[in-house]
Design an enzyme around this catalytic site. Structure first.
Site, PDB file in Angstrom:
ATOM      1  N   LYS A  19       0.835  -1.212   0.000  1.00 36.55           N
ATOM      2  CA  LYS A  19       0.000   0.000   0.000  1.00 36.55           C
ATOM      3  C   LYS A  19       0.862   1.250   0.000  1.00 36.55           C
ATOM      4  CE  LYS A  19       0.856   1.390   4.445  1.00 36.55           C
ATOM      5  NZ  LYS A  19       1.609   2.560   4.822  1.00 36.55           N
ATOM      6  N   ASP A 146      -2.694  -1.282  10.114  1.00 38.16           N
ATOM      7  CA  ASP A 146      -2.739  -1.310   8.645  1.00 38.16           C
ATOM      8  C   ASP A 146      -3.236  -2.648   8.085  1.00 38.16           C
ATOM      9  OD1 ASP A 146      -1.686   1.237   8.544  1.00 38.16           O
ATOM     10  OD2 ASP A 146       0.345   0.612   7.999  1.00 38.16           O
TER      11      ASP A 146
HETATM   12  O1  C5P Z   1      -0.915  -0.741  14.871  1.00 40.73           O
HETATM   13  P1  C5P Z   1       0.536  -0.949  14.633  1.00 40.73           P
HETATM   14  O2  C5P Z   1       1.104  -2.123  15.396  1.00 40.73           O
HETATM   15  O3  C5P Z   1       0.916  -1.009  13.198  1.00 40.73           O
HETATM   16  O4  C5P Z   1       1.246   0.335  15.227  1.00 40.73           O
HETATM   17  C1  C5P Z   1       2.639   0.394  15.427  1.00 40.73           C
HETATM   18  C2  C5P Z   1       2.946   1.628  16.246  1.00 40.73           C
HETATM   19  O5  C5P Z   1       2.692   2.805  15.479  1.00 40.73           O
HETATM   20  C3  C5P Z   1       2.107   1.791  17.492  1.00 40.73           C
HETATM   21  O6  C5P Z   1       2.669   1.120  18.579  1.00 40.73           O
HETATM   22  C4  C5P Z   1       2.122   3.307  17.703  1.00 40.73           C
HETATM   23  O7  C5P Z   1       3.341   3.709  18.284  1.00 40.73           O
HETATM   24  C5  C5P Z   1       2.133   3.827  16.285  1.00 40.73           C
HETATM   25  N1  C5P Z   1       0.782   4.172  15.778  1.00 40.73           N
HETATM   26  C6  C5P Z   1       0.134   5.285  16.273  1.00 40.73           C
HETATM   27  N2  C5P Z   1      -1.099   5.620  15.806  1.00 40.73           N
HETATM   28  C7  C5P Z   1      -1.697   4.880  14.838  1.00 40.73           C
HETATM   29  C8  C5P Z   1      -1.053   3.741  14.302  1.00 40.73           C
HETATM   30  C9  C5P Z   1       0.204   3.411  14.794  1.00 40.73           C
HETATM   31  O8  C5P Z   1       0.666   5.984  17.157  1.00 40.73           O
HETATM   32  N3  C5P Z   1      -2.884   5.247  14.396  1.00 40.73           N
END
Ligand code: C5P
Length: 306
Positions: A19, A146
């Site tokens: 993506k 994602d």
């Molecule tokens: O959801 P995911 O594991 O991909 O997120 C990885 C990190 O990215 C989270 O721990 C957070 O620090 C950050 N994040 C965030 N806000 C989001 C998505 C991700 O702060 N909407």
């Protein structure tokens, strides 16, 4: 015995796209540590294929040019996807997950999320668990912000932390180049840098001009509307990305931006020929490890015919 176990072991293969974020609007940090987003996802035609086969125990293997950088333990989202689905359905997750990796292993293209969504769909088919779409999306959201988009593909607006999706209409094909940087950028570190640089962030909204450009398939209008609120933070942590962005723009890209939290950079081009020219200029510019051409939108995770 697993529900729906076929009499002979079989194999299921799922293809799943990378993506790019056409808009990544980021709000202030929430109480749970995540950020509210207005995240316009576009699936692009670079794919991993995830193949699952019954095995004595859960294991992950990976092939492809960047495969040495892929973790093969339980931190791999594909392994976690199999475990989460199995736990919900009382199945033992004894499966060999093989990932043929064509999505560059570099932050910003959701390659790990793609493998999570791909393994989930493949295991659901292999085990005959027949999870509903809603349940699959729920598991995807548990795996990462994602991952739901990797399952659905196409184009979608992600709100909340990016996991709540509304499909978007796309009226044409967009041509992109992705410059793959050496080394990674930690996503949490990029969000922390965003917080430091943007103490007055407000809850973001999708850009009407961007949604209109997608709907009409107008690459020039889309180029003028692309935004990434994490770009300043990614550039602050990795200043050399500015050279990559400048090299792609000088080579004729309509627009250049950091993809997601980086360090991959994305270049929107007028057509396929322009994309090939920009990719070749970036490859020889010395500002990135490699450059890949891809178009969007692309379909989401799809079970391939046996
Ligand atoms: O959801 P995911 O594991 O991909 O997120 C990885 C990190 O990215 C989270 O721990 C957070 O620090 C950050 N994040 C965030 N806000 C989001 C998505 C991700 O702060 N909407």
């Amino acid at each position: 015995m697993n529900p729906g176990t076929p009499t002979a072991p079989r194999t299921v293969t799922v293809r799943v796209p990378a993506k790019v974020n056409a808009q990544l609007g980021v709000g202030p940090v929430r109480a749970d540590g995540f950020h509210d987003l207005a995240n316009v996802f576009l699936a692009v035609g670079l794919y991993d294929t995830v193949t699952v086969t019954p095995a004595d125990t859960l294991r992950v293997t990976c092939a492809g040019p960047d495969s040495a950088q892929v973790p093969l333990d339980r931190t791999n989202l594909a392994a976690r996807a199999a475990e989460l689905l199995a736990a919900r359905h009382g199945v033992t997750p004894d499966v060999h997950i093989h990932i043929d990796k064509d999505i560059p292993v570099a932050g910003g293209m959701a390659g790990g999320s793609a493998d999570g969504a791909g393994a989930l769909l493949a295991c659901d088919s292999l085990w005959g668990t027949n999870a509903t779409r809603a349940e699959l999306l729920d598991i995807c959201a548990e795996l990462g912000s994602d991952v739901p988009f990797s399952l659905v593909g196409g184009a979608a607006l992600g709100t909340g932390r990016g996991e709540r999706l509304a499909p978007l209409e796309v009226g044409g094909t967009f041509h992109w180049v992705f410059a793959v940087a050496d080394g990674g950028l930690s996503t949490p570190a990029v969000y922390r840098e965003f917080d430091r640089l943007t103490p007055d962030a407000t809850v973001p909204e999708a850009s009407p001009a961007l949604l209109e450009a997608l709907r009409t398939g107008d690459a020039k209008a889309l180029a003028g509307a692309l935004t990434n609120d994490l770009q300043a933070a990614a550039l602050s942590l990795r200043p050399s990305l500015a050279d990559t962005l400048a090299a792609g723009t000088a080579a004729g890209a309509l627009a250049a931006l950091v993809s997601g939290s980086g360090p991959t950079t994305a270049f929107l081009c007028a057509d396929a020929d322009a994309a090939r020219a920009v990719a070749s200029a970036l490859t020889t510019s010395g500002t990135c490890r490699t450059a890949r051409v891809a178009s969007s939108p692309a379909p989401g995770a799809t079970v391939l015919p046996a």
